[in-house]
Structure formats: structure tokens, C-alpha cells
Design a protein around this motif. Structure first.
Motif, PDB file in Angstrom:
ATOM      1  N   MET A 281       0.829  -1.198   0.000  1.00 58.42           N
ATOM      2  CA  MET A 281       0.000   0.000   0.000  1.00 58.42           C
ATOM      3  C   MET A 281       0.868   1.253   0.000  1.00 58.42           C
ATOM      4  N   ALA A 282       0.223   2.362  -0.311  1.00 56.53           N
ATOM      5  CA  ALA A 282       0.934   3.640  -0.320  1.00 56.53           C
ATOM      6  C   ALA A 282       0.255   4.579   0.655  1.00 56.53           C
ATOM      7  N   ASP A 283       1.039   5.286   1.438  1.00 59.19           N
ATOM      8  CA  ASP A 283       0.474   6.235   2.397  1.00 59.19           C
ATOM      9  C   ASP A 283       0.220   7.572   1.713  1.00 59.19           C
ATOM     10  N   LEU A 284      -1.018   7.790   1.326  1.00 59.38           N
ATOM     11  CA  LEU A 284      -1.332   9.049   0.640  1.00 59.38           C
ATOM     12  C   LEU A 284      -1.628  10.166   1.633  1.00 59.38           C
ATOM     13  N   ARG A 285      -1.931   9.799   2.860  1.00 60.21           N
ATOM     14  CA  ARG A 285      -2.231  10.829   3.857  1.00 60.21           C
ATOM     15  C   ARG A 285      -0.996  11.686   4.109  1.00 60.21           C
ATOM     16  N   GLY A 286       0.152  11.030   4.201  1.00 57.84           N
ATOM     17  CA  GLY A 286       1.395  11.765   4.411  1.00 57.84           C
ATOM     18  C   GLY A 286       1.620  12.755   3.277  1.00 57.84           C
ATOM     19  N   ALA A 287       1.413  12.281   2.049  1.00 56.15           N
ATOM     20  CA  ALA A 287       1.607  13.153   0.884  1.00 56.15           C
ATOM     21  C   ALA A 287       0.625  14.316   0.921  1.00 56.15           C
ATOM     22  N   LEU A 288      -0.602  13.998   1.282  1.00 56.55           N
ATOM     23  CA  LEU A 288      -1.640  15.033   1.302  1.00 56.55           C
ATOM     24  C   LEU A 288      -1.352  16.081   2.374  1.00 56.55           C
ATOM     25  N   ARG A 289      -0.924  15.622   3.551  1.00 52.45           N
ATOM     26  CA  ARG A 289      -0.714  16.553   4.664  1.00 52.45           C
ATOM     27  C   ARG A 289       0.604  17.319   4.533  1.00 52.45           C
ATOM     28  N   SER A 290       1.465  16.859   3.650  1.00 52.48           N
ATOM     29  CA  SER A 290       2.788  17.478   3.563  1.00 52.48           C
ATOM     30  C   SER A 290       2.777  18.796   2.798  1.00 52.48           C
ATOM     31  N   SER A 291       1.702  19.038   2.089  1.00 51.97           N
ATOM     32  CA  SER A 291       1.699  20.255   1.280  1.00 51.97           C
ATOM     33  C   SER A 291       0.271  20.708   1.000  1.00 51.97           C
ATOM     34  N   GLU A 292       0.080  22.009   0.873  1.00 50.21           N
ATOM     35  CA  GLU A 292      -1.281  22.506   0.648  1.00 50.21           C
ATOM     36  C   GLU A 292      -1.741  22.316  -0.789  1.00 50.21           C
ATOM     37  N   GLY A 293      -0.790  22.381  -1.674  1.00 51.63           N
ATOM     38  CA  GLY A 293      -1.122  22.143  -3.080  1.00 51.63           C
ATOM     39  C   GLY A 293      -1.271  20.644  -3.301  1.00 51.63           C
ATOM     40  N   ASP A 294      -1.784  20.252  -4.459  1.00 53.14           N
ATOM     41  CA  ASP A 294      -2.045  18.830  -4.680  1.00 53.14           C
ATOM     42  C   ASP A 294      -0.963  18.126  -5.492  1.00 53.14           C
ATOM     43  N   SER A 295       0.121  18.856  -5.824  1.00 54.08           N
ATOM     44  CA  SER A 295       1.091  18.222  -6.733  1.00 54.08           C
ATOM     45  C   SER A 295       1.843  17.066  -6.062  1.00 54.08           C
ATOM     46  N   VAL A 296       2.131  17.190  -4.758  1.00 51.80           N
ATOM     47  CA  VAL A 296       2.826  16.092  -4.064  1.00 51.80           C
ATOM     48  C   VAL A 296       1.905  14.868  -4.013  1.00 51.80           C
ATOM     49  N   LEU A 297       0.650  15.137  -3.693  1.00 54.73           N
ATOM     50  CA  LEU A 297      -0.338  14.045  -3.636  1.00 54.73           C
ATOM     51  C   LEU A 297      -0.472  13.374  -5.003  1.00 54.73           C
ATOM     52  N   GLU A 298      -0.561  14.204  -6.021  1.00 48.78           N
ATOM     53  CA  GLU A 298      -0.700  13.670  -7.375  1.00 48.78           C
ATOM     54  C   GLU A 298       0.489  12.760  -7.727  1.00 48.78           C
ATOM     55  N   ALA A 299       1.670  13.222  -7.379  1.00 50.25           N
ATOM     56  CA  ALA A 299       2.870  12.420  -7.672  1.00 50.25           C
ATOM     57  C   ALA A 299       2.832  11.112  -6.879  1.00 50.25           C
ATOM     58  N   ALA A 300       2.368  11.180  -5.621  1.00 53.95           N
ATOM     59  CA  ALA A 300       2.300   9.967  -4.796  1.00 53.95           C
ATOM     60  C   ALA A 300       1.290   8.979  -5.378  1.00 53.95           C
ATOM     61  N   ILE A 301       0.183   9.495  -5.893  1.00 53.86           N
ATOM     62  CA  ILE A 301      -0.825   8.616  -6.496  1.00 53.86           C
ATOM     63  C   ILE A 301      -0.237   7.944  -7.745  1.00 53.86           C
ATOM     64  N   ARG A 302       0.424   8.732  -8.567  1.00 48.12           N
ATOM     65  CA  ARG A 302       1.028   8.163  -9.789  1.00 48.12           C
ATOM     66  C   ARG A 302       2.075   7.098  -9.431  1.00 48.12           C
ATOM     67  N   ALA A 303       2.867   7.404  -8.416  1.00 47.48           N
ATOM     68  CA  ALA A 303       3.905   6.439  -8.009  1.00 47.48           C
ATOM     69  C   ALA A 303       3.249   5.148  -7.518  1.00 47.48           C
ATOM     70  N   ALA A 304       2.144   5.281  -6.790  1.00 46.41           N
ATOM     71  CA  ALA A 304       1.450   4.093  -6.270  1.00 46.41           C
ATOM     72  C   ALA A 304       0.875   3.265  -7.418  1.00 46.41           C
ATOM     73  N   ILE A 305       0.243   3.926  -8.373  1.00 43.81           N
ATOM     74  CA  ILE A 305      -0.388   3.209  -9.493  1.00 43.81           C
ATOM     75  C   ILE A 305       0.689   2.480 -10.313  1.00 43.81           C
ATOM     76  N   ALA A 306       1.861   3.071 -10.364  1.00 45.90           N
ATOM     77  CA  ALA A 306       2.956   2.430 -11.103  1.00 45.90           C
ATOM     78  C   ALA A 306       3.368   1.121 -10.440  1.00 45.90           C
ATOM     79  N   LEU A 307       2.956   0.930  -9.187  1.00 44.87           N
ATOM     80  CA  LEU A 307       3.290  -0.304  -8.464  1.00 44.87           C
ATOM     81  C   LEU A 307       2.124  -1.287  -8.417  1.00 44.87           C
TER      82      LEU A 307
END
Ligand code: SAM
Ligand code: SF4
Length: 334
Positions: A281-307
Motif C-alpha cells: 500500500m501507499a500512504d497518501l495521507r502523508g503526501a496530502l498533509r505534507s503540502s497545501e497544493g495537490d502536486s505532491v499528492l498527485e505524484a504519490a498517487i502516480r507512483a502508487a499506481i505504477a506499483l
């Protein structure tokens, strides 16, 4: 234009199931222990975070959102979230907003769900016998769910009934349930029980009942026609020619559907499971809480889907069939 989510096996991820709470007002014996310890509130995604999370997935091409739990409708203020998601239906980005519920709160929320753009709901109901219902859900009352079913139909929601197949428990209701659903113009799906929750300790309830056997019994009374329809998930469907109704079979233990898998699951704490049968699994909460914009979250989602793995047929049947899943269904969302 944002590139859609395509996994390494060329499957587009267009379906997100989101668990919005691990809590529930029932304690179904195959799902939860009676004295469950639930997560502290701060672990859960807030409603605003759920909105951000889902909106990001929708921007990345998710077209179907199924809200589940625990019991999604016991999450405080959950209608705020449904109301917010309506904007994605209105914009056309989201094609379907739906939920899986035990029905206990539908009397209260059915109309509002319809107003938010929900058109179909799955209601989990294993028996229409009051005593058996109280036994299997421990805390549930059938009458309340029946009022929910009535309210949902009155509001215009189309219902599919999901029943877990349990030998020695609802075997004798195979035809009763089919007929009850046909009379009310509801489709129905049987789910093969997975070894989770407290099942092992119940001797009366919760025996494994294979859907092959169930299907064979159904065929003794009805003419079954296989339907080609697939949803990218583990369900296969037949039509009962005598009633015209559709009956589905979900066999999560028999993984023969991975090649068309279009879905991922988000837990109420923001972990993304790319595959129900694997622990990855991928922890998207960390990505989401780490930044106000959504680009970090978006990158984390893409990285997860790649797995996202190709499938889990082999490992799963070898390691887990006789064992217990370490996750509870109420955490990942069924
Ligand atoms: N509370 C809602 C409900 O009951 O519909 C949504 C969450 S519940 C975890 C989702 C689905 O998972 C339900 O249809 C339930 O019957 C199913 N489920 C729970 N535990 C299961 C198990 N051990 N094996 C198979 N299905 C299970
Ligand atoms: Fe609650 Fe649904 Fe699990 Fe039953 S199956 S205990 S209703 S989450």
C-alpha cells in the motif's frame, strides 16, 4: 490536460473505493469482533481531506466513486462530503457516485443521497428473517433496514442487495431472497465469505458456502443465462429467465479477474491499496498533509499506481486461503 492513471499492465484506473470510517453500528460476525477498538479520530482523513483526495483522483481520471466503510452513513456529517462530490457529477468528470451500506441509516439519508446525484446503492443484507438478522449482525434490527430499503426506493434509488453466502445460515433463503428481490425489482449479488473477523469462533454461523454450489442450487429452479457484462471486478452475472432479474456472484477467493482490474481502494486513514489480495500500500495521507497544493499528492498517487501488481492469484491462494487476512474488511472497505 492531465494524463490519466494507467498502470504498468495498461489498465486504466477509473474506479476508486473509499472507506470513510472504520466504525459501524452493526457487528456482523464475519466482519468485526463484538468489542472492536476503533481508530482514534485524528488518524482518519477529515471530510476536507477526503474531498481533496477524491477530487485529485477524479482529476486523474477516476470516473466512479464508491463510498464504503465501516458503515459510511454513521460518519458524522458525511452528507457534507456527498454534497461536495456532486460538483464532479455536475461537471461530467465523475460518472457515478455510489455507496455500499448496511441500510440502517437510509431512512434518514435516502432523499438527500438522491439529491446529491447518487442513483444506485448496494445494501448488504444476508437474511430477511428477523431473528437470524439479529444473530448475524449482533446489533442490527431488520425492521430498521427494511425501512431503509423502502425509503431508498421511494427516493428513486436503484438497489442491489449483497448477501454473504453462509452455509447452514442463509442456504435455506436462496429462493426466498431471490424472490423477495425480484418482487421489489432489485438485483442481487452473492458474496463468497472470506476468512476475516470472528468467523473462526462461530460454530453455528459462518461456514463457507461455495458459490458454485449455490449457483447449482439456483439452476435447479431457474433457467440461468450467463451475462457477458463485467465491471472490472470479481463479479459475474447471470439472468434468471423466469423473473428477469440479474444475480451476481462475487468470488474474491477465486481471482480470475485481475486482467481487467480497474480499481484501487483508499482506507479511511488514507492508505491506498492497489490490490485487495496484497499487502502493498501507499500512504497518501502523508503526501496530502505534507503540502497545501495537490502536486505532491498527485505524484504519490502516480507512483502508487505504477506499483499496481499484475494480479495476486498465485500468492493469495497459496498463502491466504486457509489463513486470515490481516486486514479487516471494515478498514479497507468491502
Ligand atoms: N457497512 C457497509 C455494509 O455492510 O455494506 C459497508 C462496508 S462492509 C465491510 C462491505 C461488504 O463487505 C458487505 O457487503 C459485507 O457483507 C462484506 N463483508 C464483510 N466481511 C466479509 C467477509 N469476511 N467475507 C465476505 N464479505 C464480507
Ligand atoms: Fe458493519 Fe458492514 Fe462490517 Fe456488517 S459488514 S459489521 S454492517 S461494516
Amino acid at each position: 490536460m492531465t494524463a490519466p492513471l494507467i498502470d504498468p499492465f495498461h489498465r486504466a484506473v477509473s474506479y476508486l473505493r473509499v472507506s470513510v470510517t472504520d466504525r459501524c453500528d452493526f457487528r456482523c460476525v464475519y466482519c468485526m469482533a463484538e468489542n472492536m477498538t476503533f481508530l482514534p479520530k485524528k488518524e482518519l482523513l477529515t471530510l476536507e481531506e477526503l474531498d481533496r483526495m477524491c477530487s485529485t483522483f477524479i482529476r486523474l481520471g477516476v470516473e466512479k466513486l464508491r463510498i464504503t466503510g465501516g458503515e459510511p452513513l454513521v460518519r458524522r456529517d458525511i452528507m457534507t462530503f456527498f454534497r461536495a462530490m456532486k460538483r464532479h457529477l455536475d461537471s461530467g468528470a465523475l460518472k457515478e457516485l455510489t455507496l455500499t451500506t448496511n441500510g440502517s441509516q437510509l431512512e434518514r439519508f435516502a432523499e438527500e443521497l438522491y439529491a446529491c446525484g447518487v442513483r444506485r446503492v448496494n445494501i448488504s443484507l444476508d437474511t430477511i428473517d428477523e431473528k437470524k438478522f439479529a444473530d448475524i449482525t449482533r446489533w442490527g434490527r431488520l425492521e430498521q433496514v427494511m425501512r431503509g430499503v423502502d425509503a431508498a426506493q421511494a427516493a428513486g434509488l436503484r438497489i442491489k442487495i449483497n448477501a454473504v453466502a453462509l452455509k447452514g445460515f442463509n442456504e435455506d433463503e436462496l429462493f426466498t431472497l431471490a424472490e423477495w428481490c425480484a418482487d421489489r425489482d432489485m438485483d442481487m449479488t452473492w458474496i463468497e465469505v472470506m476468512p476475516m473477523g470472528d468467523l473462526g469462533n462461530e460454530d453455528r454461523i459462518g461456514q463457507y458456502w461455495s458459490l458454485d454450489e449455490l449457483r447449482g442450487r439456483l439452476a435447479e429452479r431457474y433457467t440461468l443465462t450467463d451475462l457477458a457484462e463485467r465491471t472490472g471486478g470479481p463479479a459475474r452475472y447471470v439472468r434468471l429467465e423466469e423473473t428477469g432479474q440479474k444475480i451476481g456472484f462475487i468470488t474474491p477467493m477465486t481471482h480470475n479477474f485481475c486482467e481487467s482490474c480497474n480499481r484501487v481502494r483508499l482506507t479511511c486513514t488514507g492508505q491506498l491499496f492497489m490490490c485487495l489480495g496484497q499487502e502493498d500500500m501507499a500512504d497518501l495521507r502523508g503526501a496530502l498533509r505534507s503540502s497545501e497544493g495537490d502536486s505532491v499528492l498527485e505524484a504519490a498517487i502516480r507512483a502508487a499506481i505504477a506499483l499496481k501488481p499484475k494480479g495476486h492469484d498465485f500468492d493469495y491462494s497459496r498463502q491466504k486461503v486457509d489463513g486470515q487476512m490481516s486486514r479487516h474488511m471494515s478498514h479497507t472497505g468491502g
